[in-house]
Design a protein around this motif. Structure first.
Motif, PDB file in Angstrom:
ATOM      1  N   VAL A  38      21.214 -28.278 151.733  1.00 48.90           N
ATOM      2  CA  VAL A  38      21.577 -27.082 150.977  1.00 48.90           C
ATOM      3  C   VAL A  38      21.073 -25.830 151.678  1.00 48.90           C
ATOM      4  O   VAL A  38      21.809 -24.833 151.795  1.00 48.90           O
ATOM      5  CB  VAL A  38      21.022 -27.176 149.539  1.00 48.90           C
ATOM      6  CG1 VAL A  38      21.155 -25.836 148.821  1.00 48.90           C
ATOM      7  CG2 VAL A  38      21.758 -28.266 148.764  1.00 48.90           C
ATOM      8  N   LYS A  39      19.856 -25.861 152.161  1.00 50.73           N
ATOM      9  CA  LYS A  39      19.318 -24.693 152.855  1.00 50.73           C
ATOM     10  C   LYS A  39      20.141 -24.374 154.106  1.00 50.73           C
ATOM     11  O   LYS A  39      20.429 -23.211 154.395  1.00 50.73           O
ATOM     12  CB  LYS A  39      17.844 -24.906 153.206  1.00 50.73           C
ATOM     13  CG  LYS A  39      16.940 -24.870 151.986  1.00 50.73           C
ATOM     14  CD  LYS A  39      15.478 -24.742 152.341  1.00 50.73           C
ATOM     15  CE  LYS A  39      14.887 -26.003 152.861  1.00 50.73           C
ATOM     16  NZ  LYS A  39      13.414 -25.895 153.017  1.00 50.73           N
ATOM     17  N   GLY A  40      20.537 -25.412 154.826  1.00 49.12           N
ATOM     18  CA  GLY A  40      21.361 -25.182 156.010  1.00 49.12           C
ATOM     19  C   GLY A  40      22.714 -24.603 155.671  1.00 49.12           C
ATOM     20  O   GLY A  40      23.214 -23.701 156.365  1.00 49.12           O
ATOM     21  N   LEU A  41      23.317 -25.079 154.579  1.00 51.33           N
ATOM     22  CA  LEU A  41      24.625 -24.574 154.177  1.00 51.33           C
ATOM     23  C   LEU A  41      24.550 -23.123 153.689  1.00 51.33           C
ATOM     24  O   LEU A  41      25.452 -22.329 153.948  1.00 51.33           O
ATOM     25  CB  LEU A  41      25.215 -25.470 153.078  1.00 51.33           C
ATOM     26  CG  LEU A  41      25.663 -26.865 153.535  1.00 51.33           C
ATOM     27  CD1 LEU A  41      26.011 -27.737 152.330  1.00 51.33           C
ATOM     28  CD2 LEU A  41      26.853 -26.758 154.489  1.00 51.33           C
ATOM     29  N   ILE A  42      23.483 -22.781 152.969  1.00 52.49           N
ATOM     30  CA  ILE A  42      23.311 -21.388 152.546  1.00 52.49           C
ATOM     31  C   ILE A  42      23.163 -20.486 153.771  1.00 52.49           C
ATOM     32  O   ILE A  42      23.799 -19.427 153.875  1.00 52.49           O
ATOM     33  CB  ILE A  42      22.080 -21.228 151.632  1.00 52.49           C
ATOM     34  CG1 ILE A  42      22.273 -22.002 150.333  1.00 52.49           C
ATOM     35  CG2 ILE A  42      21.841 -19.738 151.325  1.00 52.49           C
ATOM     36  CD1 ILE A  42      21.000 -22.094 149.493  1.00 52.49           C
ATOM     37  N   ALA A  43      22.330 -20.915 154.718  1.00 51.43           N
ATOM     38  CA  ALA A  43      22.128 -20.115 155.938  1.00 51.43           C
ATOM     39  C   ALA A  43      23.443 -19.945 156.689  1.00 51.43           C
ATOM     40  O   ALA A  43      23.780 -18.832 157.131  1.00 51.43           O
ATOM     41  CB  ALA A  43      21.081 -20.782 156.831  1.00 51.43           C
ATOM     42  N   ASP A  44      24.202 -21.022 156.824  1.00 51.96           N
ATOM     43  CA  ASP A  44      25.491 -20.940 157.529  1.00 51.96           C
ATOM     44  C   ASP A  44      26.446 -19.992 156.808  1.00 51.96           C
ATOM     45  O   ASP A  44      27.156 -19.191 157.444  1.00 51.96           O
ATOM     46  CB  ASP A  44      26.132 -22.330 157.634  1.00 51.96           C
ATOM     47  CG  ASP A  44      25.391 -23.264 158.579  1.00 51.96           C
ATOM     48  OD1 ASP A  44      24.557 -22.770 159.368  1.00 51.96           O
ATOM     49  OD2 ASP A  44      25.647 -24.482 158.518  1.00 51.96           O
ATOM     50  N   ALA A  45      26.478 -20.084 155.485  1.00 55.12           N
ATOM     51  CA  ALA A  45      27.382 -19.229 154.710  1.00 55.12           C
ATOM     52  C   ALA A  45      27.020 -17.758 154.886  1.00 55.12           C
ATOM     53  O   ALA A  45      27.899 -16.916 155.104  1.00 55.12           O
ATOM     54  CB  ALA A  45      27.331 -19.618 153.238  1.00 55.12           C
ATOM     55  N   VAL A  46      25.743 -17.432 154.784  1.00 54.77           N
ATOM     56  CA  VAL A  46      25.321 -16.034 154.894  1.00 54.77           C
ATOM     57  C   VAL A  46      25.544 -15.511 156.307  1.00 54.77           C
ATOM     58  O   VAL A  46      25.973 -14.363 156.491  1.00 54.77           O
ATOM     59  CB  VAL A  46      23.857 -15.876 154.450  1.00 54.77           C
ATOM     60  CG1 VAL A  46      23.341 -14.461 154.724  1.00 54.77           C
ATOM     61  CG2 VAL A  46      23.723 -16.192 152.968  1.00 54.77           C
ATOM     62  N   GLU A  47      25.291 -16.324 157.312  1.00 54.46           N
ATOM     63  CA  GLU A  47      25.549 -15.888 158.689  1.00 54.46           C
ATOM     64  C   GLU A  47      27.045 -15.636 158.897  1.00 54.46           C
ATOM     65  O   GLU A  47      27.424 -14.657 159.561  1.00 54.46           O
ATOM     66  CB  GLU A  47      25.024 -16.934 159.679  1.00 54.46           C
ATOM     67  CG  GLU A  47      23.509 -16.957 159.761  1.00 54.46           C
ATOM     68  CD  GLU A  47      22.987 -18.005 160.730  1.00 54.46           C
ATOM     69  OE1 GLU A  47      21.952 -17.745 161.374  1.00 54.46           O
ATOM     70  OE2 GLU A  47      23.593 -19.098 160.835  1.00 54.46           O
TER      71      GLU A  47
END
Length: 262
Positions: A37-46
């Protein structure tokens, strides 16, 4: 043979009218943050940071909960080396350095890593029964993604120490009185209110919005004289923009301005 339905992704993104909504949807764990989940949030925001059509990002949780914490089942066996190798704090770095306006829309719980996610945002809107806290001490650790440092800057040492040393949570009205959040909405109304704020911001001059975010971010941790110099420089530089001319001319002509971000 019947095909197996594809699993629903735990993080989704929608875009419309300059606003993106990033939704955490992991109901079986009250949206607890694991590495995926943390990786997906980071990818989405980037990705949204690179999208010039997006002006404001709203971060929220599905199922009446924001984020109940970081996934303890995943963390229990971690070592210091694991945290470094798996970049467990990367999502918080991404949020902190995002140049676009971030608004957290909170319902239910924003605890531990969830509270720290919210504290990375520029504004926090919470339903009136939402609860905020840093309960890490109750499982043998402490806040590790900005919670301690952002709390003391937002609410002062003494109230921050109480939250961190007891692990107690505070409800939205108390968090508002402390200066921890932006405003309280009726239960279930946090996302709608966050979207209304986001819409207002999208109608503002983009260069001024970005300048305000930069000056506030840089100025809060430097001496006052330095912060005032940063503010003054940003203020003066905006007078070299077409948006400044348009905004003031529209005011004098009693019409709505049309901003172009230049």
């Amino acid at each position: 043979m019947t095909a197996t339905p594809a699993a629903k992704p735990p993080v989704t993104t929608t875009r419309a009218d300059g606003i993106a909504v990033v939704t955490i949807d992991r109901p079986e764990r009250r949206n607890a943050l694991n590495l995926e989940v943390k990786g997906l949030i980071a990818d989405a925001v980037e990705s949204l940071t690179a999208d010039d059509t997006v002006r404001v990002i709203v971060l929220t949780g599905a199922g009446g909960c924001f984020v109940a914490g970081t996934d303890i089942a995943e963390m229990v066996a971690m070592t210091p080396q694991t945290h470094v190798a798996q970049r467990t704090g990367h999502v918080f770095d991404v949020l902190r350095h995002c140049p676009k306006i971030l608004i957290a829309a909170i319902e239910g719980y924003a605890l531990g890593g969830g509270c720290e996610l919210a504290l990375c945002c520029d504004m926090i809107v919470a339903g009136d029964d939402a609860a905020f806290g840093q309960p890490e001490i109750r499982v043998g650790i402490m806040p590790g993604a900005g919670g301690s440092q952002r709390l003391i800057r937002a609410i002062g040492k003494y109230r921050a120490m109480k939250l961190m040393l007891t692990g107690e949570a505070v409800k939205a009205p108390e968090a508002l009185a402390m200066g921890m959040i932006t405003e309280v909405a009726p239960k279930g109304g946090a996302l709608d209110r966050a979207l209304a704020l986001a819409t207002t911001i999208t109608r503002m001059p983009p260069l001024a919005v970005r300048a305000i975010k930069e000056v506030v971010g840089l100025g809060q941790d430097v001496p006052l004289e330095t912060a005032l110099a940063l503010e003054r420089k940003a203020f003066v530089m905006l007078f070299d923009s077409a948006d400044q001319k348009e905004g003031m001319t529209a005011f004098l002509e009693k019409r709505k301005p049309v901003y172009q971000g230049r």
